[in-house]
Design a protein around this motif. Structure first.
Motif, short mmCIF file in Angstrom:
data_model
loop_
_atom_site.label_atom_id
_atom_site.label_comp_id
_atom_site.label_asym_id
_atom_site.label_seq_id
_atom_site.Cartn_x
_atom_site.Cartn_y
_atom_site.Cartn_z
N ASN A 250 0.96 -1.03 0.06
CA ASN A 250 -0.06 -0.03 0.03
C ASN A 250 0.93 1.35 0.08
O ASN A 250 1.88 1.21 1.04
N ALA A 251 0.59 2.24 -0.82
CA ALA A 251 1.43 3.50 -0.98
C ALA A 251 1.01 4.24 -0.03
O ALA A 251 -0.27 4.71 0.04
N SER A 252 1.96 4.79 1.19
CA SER A 252 1.54 5.28 2.18
C SER A 252 1.92 6.82 1.94
O SER A 252 1.64 7.64 3.26
N ALA A 253 3.20 6.92 1.45
CA ALA A 253 3.80 8.47 1.56
C ALA A 253 4.52 8.64 -0.16
O ALA A 253 4.87 7.73 -0.66
N VAL A 254 4.79 10.05 -0.17
CA VAL A 254 5.27 10.09 -1.56
C VAL A 254 6.51 10.91 -1.07
O VAL A 254 6.45 12.09 -0.15
N ILE A 255 7.62 10.74 -1.59
CA ILE A 255 8.97 11.34 -1.38
C ILE A 255 9.47 11.90 -2.66
O ILE A 255 9.65 11.00 -3.85
N LEU A 256 9.80 13.05 -3.06
CA LEU A 256 10.16 13.62 -4.21
C LEU A 256 11.87 13.96 -4.09
O LEU A 256 12.13 14.90 -3.17
N LEU A 257 12.53 13.47 -4.52
CA LEU A 257 13.83 13.40 -4.66
C LEU A 257 14.43 14.57 -5.38
O LEU A 257 14.33 14.87 -6.48
N GLU A 258 15.35 15.38 -4.66
CA GLU A 258 15.54 16.85 -4.91
C GLU A 258 17.46 16.39 -5.19
O GLU A 258 17.93 15.39 -4.75
N PRO A 259 17.99 17.40 -5.78
CA PRO A 259 19.64 17.30 -5.68
C PRO A 259 20.04 17.15 -4.51
O PRO A 259 19.58 17.53 -3.67
N ARG A 260 21.26 16.30 -4.47
CA ARG A 260 21.87 15.94 -3.14
C ARG A 260 22.51 16.95 -2.46
O ARG A 260 22.90 18.23 -3.09
N ASN A 261 22.55 17.15 -0.92
CA ASN A 261 22.85 18.23 -0.39
C ASN A 261 24.22 17.80 0.43
O ASN A 261 24.20 16.99 1.33
N PRO A 262 25.25 18.47 0.22
CA PRO A 262 26.60 18.01 0.71
C PRO A 262 26.51 18.29 2.11
O PRO A 262 27.52 17.78 2.89
N ASP A 263 25.78 19.10 2.67
CA ASP A 263 25.75 19.65 4.05
C ASP A 263 24.73 18.44 5.01
O ASP A 263 25.12 18.53 6.23
N GLY A 264 24.03 17.59 4.54
CA GLY A 264 23.42 16.80 5.28
C GLY A 264 21.93 16.61 4.56
O GLY A 264 21.54 17.14 3.82
N HIS A 265 21.00 15.59 5.07
CA HIS A 265 19.79 15.15 4.40
C HIS A 265 18.94 16.49 4.83
O HIS A 265 19.16 17.27 6.01
N ASN A 266 18.21 16.67 4.02
CA ASN A 266 17.17 17.90 4.18
C ASN A 266 15.76 17.18 3.61
O ASN A 266 15.58 17.05 2.53
N LEU A 267 14.94 16.97 4.70
CA LEU A 267 13.39 16.27 4.38
C LEU A 267 12.62 17.43 4.86
O LEU A 267 12.40 17.89 5.85
N LYS A 268 11.66 17.78 3.97
CA LYS A 268 10.68 18.92 4.05
C LYS A 268 9.22 18.51 3.62
O LYS A 268 8.93 17.83 2.41
N PRO A 269 8.38 18.70 4.49
CA PRO A 269 6.77 18.36 4.14
C PRO A 269 6.32 19.33 3.08
O PRO A 269 6.70 20.42 3.07
N LEU A 270 5.44 18.71 2.19
CA LEU A 270 5.02 19.35 1.03
C LEU A 270 3.71 19.40 1.13
O LEU A 270 2.86 18.34 1.47
N THR A 271 2.68 20.45 0.75
CA THR A 271 1.34 20.33 0.34
C THR A 271 1.02 19.77 -0.83
O THR A 271 1.94 19.22 -1.67
#
Length: 332
Positions: A250-271
């Protein structure tokens, strides 16, 4: 006709007749051997989609295109071979210049593939994938250019969308080795209905970049083959961490991959309004170019997915070991 087989793909019966076994091998390779060709014991079911495959010696022997057909789309996917789509009512042509031509009619449930003998290897990805995309989309099963990973202890999975080269495979494998089993790393089918979003993996072989070995040293011990893509190697789907290609999720979430971040992971909620345009730009297009027919149904399914499931953008940082805890914290 020297071979005849019945092939079942996601509950769709295919009646395959061919002058050589090469079409069967293409289908088997496309589905990674998980959906094997089943020899016919009797007459095919009445609803079977009939596919006849012919082999010719030279490009000059390929059929000519009926002038009633008009071009609807053209693209050059990975591998560098140009595909042209043409249409005439319910009939479609997929033209792989100088190599193959596939003519099919979804209403009549018939198809003919003609391929030059030495070029059958290109038919699977360049003809059968677009054909199956439209055929299964007409049944409400949409082929997505996406990876997916299971949320531990559930039958739910997070979908990872990204343009080619965005790192879907590396990210999915990193999550897999972190405890989120790999459902698929590049392509899957999605169906939507009554608030449910069901995933089926398309168990194609995985193309892994050589640099991924340095990021995920666990992969150095997996069986590998040379890939047709420079700088990559191939791994059978069955060797990915925790994958079970015969099980739906069951698909329960959508993750949109953006360009890599050399400073660390960046996970941001979207409408949903923020996520939907980006989501649509990342999926594998079906043949119908307008927001009607299978493409319109796909658009509506993805709109429902974005509005009914949490959406995030993700830039992956250098420390892959901390990626799974970050994502699970947001998803659970």
């Amino acid at each position: 006709i020297v071979s005849r087989n019945q092939f079942v793909a996601h509950h769709v019966n295919l009646d395959i007749q061919a002058d050589t076994p090469k079409l069967g091998k293409c289908l088997d390779a496309l589905f990674g051997g998980y959906f094997p060709l089943v020899p016919l014991a009797s007459s095919p079911p009445a609803d079977a989609f009939s596919i006849v495959a012919r082999t010719v010696a030279t490009p000059a022997d390929l059929p000519t295109v009926d002038p009633a057909f008009t071009q609807t789309w053209q693209c050059t996917p990975e591998g560098g071979l140009e595909i042209t789509g043409l249409g005439d009512g319910t009939r479609r042509i997929l033209l792989l210049q100088g190599r193959a031509m596939m003519l099919y009619d979804l209403a009549a449930r018939t198809a003919t593939i003609t391929a030059v003998d030495s070029t059958w290897g290109a038919v699977g990805f360049h003809c059968l994938v677009p054909f199956l995309s439209e055929l299964l989309a007409s049944k409400g099963q949409f082929l997505l250019h996406a990876a997916a990973n299971r949320i531990p202890g559930t039958d739910d999975a997070a979908l990872l969308f990204g343009h080619s080269g965005a790192g879907k495979t590396t990210t999915s494998l990193a999550l897999g080795y972190g405890g989120m089993d790999v459902v698929c790393d590049d392509a899957c089918f999605l169906s939507a209905g009554e608030g449910n979003f069901t995933l089926w993996p398309l168990p194609r072989e995985s193309h892994v970049h050589i640099e991924t070995l340095d990021l995920l040293p666990q992969m150095k011990f997996l069986p590998k083959r040379d890939s047709h893509i420079d700088g990559e190697f191939s791994i059978d789907h069955c060797h990915l961490p925790g994958c079970d290609p015969l099980k739906t999720r069951n698909a329960s979430a959508v993750i949109l991959l953006e360009p890599r971040n050399p400073d660390g992971h960046n996970l941001k909620p979207l409408t949903a309004i923020e996520a939907l345009p980006e989501l649509l730009s990342r999926v594998l297009r079906v043949v119908e170019p307008l927001a009607s027919g299978p493409a319109g149904d796909m658009f509506r399914a993805l709109s429902q997915l974005a509005s009914q499931r949490p959406c995030f953008s993700l830039s992956v940082g250098p420390d892959l070991n901390t990626l799974t805890p970050l994502l699970l914290d947001a998803l659970t």
